[in-house]
Design a protein around this motif. Structure first.
Motif, short mmCIF file in Angstrom:
data_model
loop_
_atom_site.label_atom_id
_atom_site.label_comp_id
_atom_site.label_asym_id
_atom_site.label_seq_id
_atom_site.Cartn_x
_atom_site.Cartn_y
_atom_site.Cartn_z
N LEU A 92 39.05 -27.12 11.27
CA LEU A 92 37.76 -27.81 11.44
C LEU A 92 37.02 -27.98 10.11
O LEU A 92 36.28 -28.94 9.93
CB LEU A 92 36.88 -27.03 12.43
CG LEU A 92 37.34 -27.09 13.89
CD1 LEU A 92 36.66 -26.02 14.72
CD2 LEU A 92 37.07 -28.47 14.49
N GLN A 144 30.52 -28.12 10.97
CA GLN A 144 31.83 -28.59 11.45
C GLN A 144 32.47 -27.63 12.44
O GLN A 144 33.02 -28.04 13.46
CB GLN A 144 32.77 -28.87 10.26
CG GLN A 144 32.28 -30.08 9.49
CD GLN A 144 33.06 -30.44 8.26
OE1 GLN A 144 32.62 -31.25 7.48
NE2 GLN A 144 34.21 -29.82 8.05
N GLY A 148 31.82 -28.52 16.24
CA GLY A 148 33.18 -28.92 16.59
C GLY A 148 33.80 -28.14 17.73
O GLY A 148 34.84 -28.53 18.25
N THR A 149 33.21 -27.03 18.12
CA THR A 149 33.76 -26.23 19.22
C THR A 149 32.87 -26.23 20.46
O THR A 149 33.05 -25.41 21.36
CB THR A 149 34.01 -24.77 18.76
OG1 THR A 149 32.80 -24.25 18.18
CG2 THR A 149 35.12 -24.70 17.73
#
Ligand code: ADP
Ligand code: MG
Length: 406
Positions: A92, A144, A148-149
């Protein structure tokens, strides 16, 4: 010779054999290989293997009992958790974590990139070194990995699979006790309260029911808000830094929790660095830490928002107004956790050198009172902290308040 097919706690000579076997891609110069245990943490054994030709690897092994206490046991599976999250974070946010060469669930060991060309950020800041790129770099990493999760971005079933894989109950137990409970009641007698501040701590923390009510809310949120795959211990001792790069390591407390937990940890630990600079009137260092506090908040929020705009998949999360609502709650959590980390590192079981190395008793007592005073405001008024400057003002107001009481 051991074939590493059954778990045992390795000694330095074993680790050389282990590195030869598991990291052959280093083309070791076998006759000059050496190994040294360099761990300074509380939980694990960290070895550095190198040879005379400049090859090196870090080998980290989880023990069955903790280095800090023989009676505390944690599942060595934490090494798998740590390895897998470093691999995921590396995808990521490429370049922001050490590369994992391999990990091994039998030996509870992983082999990773040697980051010795970086300093541990806390150690460097104790020497009042400054890093102009830090705020930009750490905010990129956090935006990020954290956004991103989330469910806003990820496929919901994949996210739940990750959540299951990183459930990490034993490490969470430690956080729930040491961050969210004991600093407010010393229920196990493990707090380290600086003697001159005993009365201050009793009055402002142990006897402060309105504060405890807010901490209880934050605690249940930490335990139930599976928002992002967080690092879980993102203090400045978990960050490698040099002029060019910032790398985050030691994520063994990671699990699906509120992302403000990571962001708040970074900010609180910069505040500790500020306190250390303030004691010696190091204006240049304090100015830099102040800019970091403001920039980390503003840049992280801006990058989280941009990442959201670019990657959001959940259709309901695309509804106008939702992103703003979501980011607002993250900022409030960030403020709350900044306060929690400030308090637990000042009075709890695990302290920070930024404060404990202040030799002058009066100055240390003042610095700790500033941290606790700011922390209470960060927690109680967390919904009002709307920007980086508000975070800095909270610190500045605490300084004024403590100095007025003297
Ligand atoms: P623990 O989980 O026991 O806290 P850490 O991962 O924090 O262990 O590692 C302990 C110490 O080992 C670090 O503070 C650092 O000095 C060193 N270390 C760990 N990983 C690396 C690495 N990838 N490169 C260089 N040094 C490392
Ligand atoms: Mg560590």
């Amino acid at each position: 010779m051991a074939d590493f097919s059954n778990y045992f706690l390795m000694k330095e000579e074993d680790v050389i054999e282990y590195a030869k076997l598991k990291v052959p891609q280093k083309n070791w110069d076998e006759s000059t290989m050496t190994c040294k245990e360099i761990g300074d943490g509380n939980l694990n054994y960290v070895f550095k293997v190198q040879d005379a030709k400049g090859h090196s690897v870090i080998v980290k092994q989880a023990g069955v009992s903790l280095r800090i206490s023989e009676d505390m046991h944690i599942d060595p599976d934490r090494n798998r958790v740590e390895s897998e999250i470093l691999i995921l974070q590396g995808k990521l946010a490429p370049g922001y974590v050490p590369e994992i060469y391999c990990y091994d669930t039998v030996m509870s060991t992983c082999c990773m990139q040697d980051c010795s060309d970086h300093a541990i950020m806390r150690t460097a800041m104790l020497e009042h070194k400054t890093y102009p790129k830090f705020a930009d770099q750490i905010s990129t990493f956090m935006a990020q990995v954290l956004m991103g999760t989330t469910d806003a971005v990820m496929d919901h079933q994949e996210k739940k699979a990750l959540q299951k894989s990183f459930i990490n109950p034993q490490l969470c137990d430690i956080t729930e006790a040491l961050v969210y409970t004991e600093p407010y009641n010393d229920e196990l007698g493990r707090n380290n309260v600086f003697a001159p501040n005993e009365e201050f701590v009793k009055k402002n923390l142990y006897e402060n029911d309105p504060l405890k009510l807010e901490v209880a809310k934050l605690k249940m949120d930490f335990m139930t808000n599976a928002q992002s795959l967080i690092h879980g211990d993102l203090h400045t001792g978990s960050i490698f830094i040099n002029e060019d790069t910032t790398m985050v390591f030691d994520p063994e407390f990671c699990f699906y929790g509120p992302m403000g937990y990571d962001i708040g940890n970074v900010i609180a630990n910069i505040i500790f660095a500020w306190c250390n600079g303030d004691v010696t009137d190091d204006q240049a260092f304090c100015d830099w830490t102040e800019s970091v506090i403001v920039d980390v908040v503003n840049m992280t929020m801006a990058k989280l928002g941009a990442y959201y705009d670019k990657h959001v998949t959940d259709t309901m999360c695309k509804t106008p107004g939702y992103k703003e609502y979501y980011l607002k709650s993250i900022l409030a959590d960030t403020s709350g956790v900044t306060g929690l980390e400030l308090i637990r590192r000042t009075v709890g079981m695990a302290n920070v050198k930024d404060l404990t190395t202040i030799a002058d008793e009066k100055k240390r007592a003042r610095a700790e009172q500033i941290c606790i005073t700011a922390a209470i405001d960060f927690i109680m008024n967390r919904a009002d902290k709307k920007c980086g400057k508000c975070f800095l003002n909270t610190l500045k107001d605490a300084v004024k308040k403590v100095d007025a009481q003297e």
